[in-house]
Write an enzyme that holds these catalytic residues in place. Structure first.
Site, PDB file in Angstrom:
ATOM      1  CB  ALA A  66     -18.310  59.787   4.037  1.00  0.00           C
ATOM      2  CD  GLU A 114     -22.164  65.604   3.033  1.00  0.00           C
ATOM      3  OE1 GLU A 114     -21.417  64.359   2.965  1.00  0.00           O
ATOM      4  OE2 GLU A 114     -22.547  65.779   4.269  1.00  0.00           O
TER       5      GLU A 114
HETATM    6  N1  COA Z   1     -18.286  53.089   1.312  1.00  0.00           N
HETATM    7  C1  COA Z   1     -17.397  52.233   1.125  1.00  0.00           C
HETATM    8  N2  COA Z   1     -17.397  51.506   0.307  1.00  0.00           N
HETATM    9  C2  COA Z   1     -18.661  51.527  -0.469  1.00  0.00           C
HETATM   10  C3  COA Z   1     -19.160  52.707  -0.675  1.00  0.00           C
HETATM   11  C4  COA Z   1     -19.090  53.687   0.409  1.00  0.00           C
HETATM   12  N3  COA Z   1     -19.577  54.680   0.295  1.00  0.00           N
HETATM   13  N4  COA Z   1     -20.139  52.849  -1.376  1.00  0.00           N
HETATM   14  C5  COA Z   1     -19.741  51.282  -2.461  1.00  0.00           C
HETATM   15  N5  COA Z   1     -18.374  51.030  -1.858  1.00  0.00           N
HETATM   16  C6  COA Z   1     -18.218  49.903  -1.849  1.00  0.00           C
HETATM   17  C7  COA Z   1     -18.881  48.383  -2.197  1.00  0.00           C
HETATM   18  O1  COA Z   1     -18.678  47.852  -0.796  1.00  0.00           O
HETATM   19  C8  COA Z   1     -18.917  47.593  -3.054  1.00  0.00           C
HETATM   20  O2  COA Z   1     -17.304  46.763  -2.291  1.00  0.00           O
HETATM   21  P1  COA Z   1     -16.693  45.468  -2.671  1.00  0.00           P
HETATM   22  O3  COA Z   1     -16.815  45.223  -3.463  1.00  0.00           O
HETATM   23  O4  COA Z   1     -15.332  45.226  -1.733  1.00  0.00           O
HETATM   24  O5  COA Z   1     -18.134  44.576  -1.782  1.00  0.00           O
HETATM   25  C9  COA Z   1     -18.084  47.830  -4.141  1.00  0.00           C
HETATM   26  O6  COA Z   1     -18.003  49.836  -3.960  1.00  0.00           O
HETATM   27  C10 COA Z   1     -18.927  48.068  -5.189  1.00  0.00           C
HETATM   28  O7  COA Z   1     -20.243  48.533  -4.419  1.00  0.00           O
HETATM   29  P2  COA Z   1     -21.180  47.793  -5.405  1.00  0.00           P
HETATM   30  O8  COA Z   1     -22.683  47.933  -3.707  1.00  0.00           O
HETATM   31  O9  COA Z   1     -21.771  46.381  -4.647  1.00  0.00           O
HETATM   32  O10 COA Z   1     -22.046  48.112  -6.326  1.00  0.00           O
HETATM   33  P3  COA Z   1     -23.839  48.609  -6.512  1.00  0.00           P
HETATM   34  O11 COA Z   1     -23.865  48.381  -8.151  1.00  0.00           O
HETATM   35  O12 COA Z   1     -24.181  47.341  -6.381  1.00  0.00           O
HETATM   36  O13 COA Z   1     -24.089  49.531  -5.673  1.00  0.00           O
HETATM   37  C11 COA Z   1     -24.786  51.581  -4.876  1.00  0.00           C
HETATM   38  C12 COA Z   1     -24.105  50.717  -5.896  1.00  0.00           C
HETATM   39  C13 COA Z   1     -23.452  53.345  -5.471  1.00  0.00           C
HETATM   40  C14 COA Z   1     -25.784  51.810  -4.911  1.00  0.00           C
HETATM   41  C15 COA Z   1     -23.900  51.262  -3.413  1.00  0.00           C
HETATM   42  O14 COA Z   1     -22.994  50.621  -3.924  1.00  0.00           O
HETATM   43  C16 COA Z   1     -24.752  51.923  -2.221  1.00  0.00           C
HETATM   44  O15 COA Z   1     -25.519  51.933  -1.942  1.00  0.00           O
HETATM   45  N6  COA Z   1     -23.652  52.933  -1.619  1.00  0.00           N
HETATM   46  C17 COA Z   1     -23.194  53.144  -0.153  1.00  0.00           C
HETATM   47  C18 COA Z   1     -23.965  54.431  -1.145  1.00  0.00           C
HETATM   48  C19 COA Z   1     -24.291  55.482   0.187  1.00  0.00           C
HETATM   49  O16 COA Z   1     -25.043  54.535   0.894  1.00  0.00           O
HETATM   50  N7  COA Z   1     -23.722  56.601   0.163  1.00  0.00           N
HETATM   51  C20 COA Z   1     -23.480  57.411   1.370  1.00  0.00           C
HETATM   52  C21 COA Z   1     -22.407  56.664   2.098  1.00  0.00           C
HETATM   53  S1  COA Z   1     -22.858  58.596   4.182  1.00  0.00           S
END
Ligand code: COA
Length: 260
Positions: A66, A114
């Site tokens: 999300a 999910e």
């Molecule tokens: N919601 C909003 N934005 C998200 C997102 C999410 N769930 N997951 C990734 N993004 C965004 C990041 O903020 C980033 O945006 P930016 O470039 O404007 O800063 C972009 O997507 C790329 O993500 P980034 O974190 O830079 O990629 P990464 O390869 O370093 O890491 C993940 C990948 C998936 C490990 C990491 O993005 C992450 O932990 N995401 C959240 C996962 C999460 O907690 N999901 C549950 C949400 S309830």
């Protein structure tokens, strides 16, 4: 012009829905949730659609959860509304009278897992990572994760994934029964295409009856479930496709199912 949040393509009875926010790893914001809800309602109604494939745009993610930026400032009431919005959309997928395949091309985290679990079948690339990391945000799953994971793979794995928030590999997800198949990333589209093509030529009313049986059976006792299956089985005898399927077997030819 702004890019659509969902790319929609239909060929040979297969509708492909591709969530299109690759720069945000296809995170589910309210706009994506509403677009998915409308697209699945349409796919359910459209007689030319026999099967749906759901995936994410870009090389990295199915859906990374999300949208955390959108959730950050929500009040409790709006948090609840956001949960209901996603949950109802996913319930629509689960209850769609046509098979839905999640093609997991990368991260399927939080709302992404999910979403995948609300689909009927899941094929994952060997590079995919799956998990329920909400705990790391001071949250819990809000689109049915604790409930569907429990039903898919039991208490131990559900509690491990949700309490630790640690992602798992596609191979581990296969061992736990969370995904149906794992294939090399380069073969994901082709393998999914083959499965979708097989389902697109199966008898639509039988597919629907089967999906109903599993949906109902997952929510009632064995006695009621068995009764329900018998009733659905009987209903199949009212279809042209059942006569066609059995006749084709006896004639030693391929059946041509029409959904009637
Ligand atoms: N919601 C909003 N934005 C998200 C997102 C999410 N769930 N997951 C990734 N993004 C965004 C990041 O903020 C980033 O945006 P930016 O470039 O404007 O800063 C972009 O997507 C790329 O993500 P980034 O974190 O830079 O990629 P990464 O390869 O370093 O890491 C993940 C990948 C998936 C490990 C990491 O993005 C992450 O932990 N995401 C959240 C996962 C999460 O907690 N999901 C549950 C949400 S309830």
């Amino acid at each position: 012009m702004t890019e659509p949040l969902l790319l929609i393509d239909t060929a040979d009875g297969i509708r492909t829905l591709r969530i299109n926010r690759p720069d945000k790893l296809n995170a589910l914001n309210a706009g994506v949730i509403d677009a998915l809800d409308a697209a699945f309602a349409d796919a359910g109604r459209d007689p030319d659609v026999r099967v749906v494939v759901l995936t994410g745009a870009g090389p990295k993610a199915f859906v990374a959860g999300a949208d955390i930026a959108e959730m950050h400032a929500l009040s409790p009431a709006h948090g609840r509304d956001f949960s209901l919005r996603g949950s109802r959309m996913m319930r629509r997928i689960e209850r769609l009278p046509k098979p839905v395949i999640a093609m997991i091309n990368g991260f399927a985290l939080g709302g992404g897992l999910e979403l995948a679990m609300s689909c009927h079948l899941r094929i994952a690339a060997d590079t995919a990572k799956l998990g329920q990391p909400e705990i790391n945000l001071g949250l819990i799953p809000g689109f049915g994760g604790s409930q569907r994971l429990l039903r898919l793979c039991g208490r131990a794995a559900t509690l491990e994934l949700c309490l630790t928030g640690a992602p798992i590999t596609a191979e581990r997800a296969l061992q736990l029964g969370i995904v149906n198949r794992v294939v090399p990333a380069a073969e994901l589209e082709a393998e999914t295409g083959r499965l979708a093509a097989q389902l697109a030529t199966a008898a639509p009313l039988a597919l629907r009856g089967l999906l109903d049986c599993v949906n109902i059976g997952g929510e009632c006792g064995l006695e009621e479930g068995l009764e329900y299956e018998s009733a659905q089985f009987g209903l199949m005898f009212a279809t042209h496709d059942m006569r066609e399927g059995t006749a084709a077997f006896l004639d030693k030819r391929k059946p041509a199912f029409t959904g009637t």
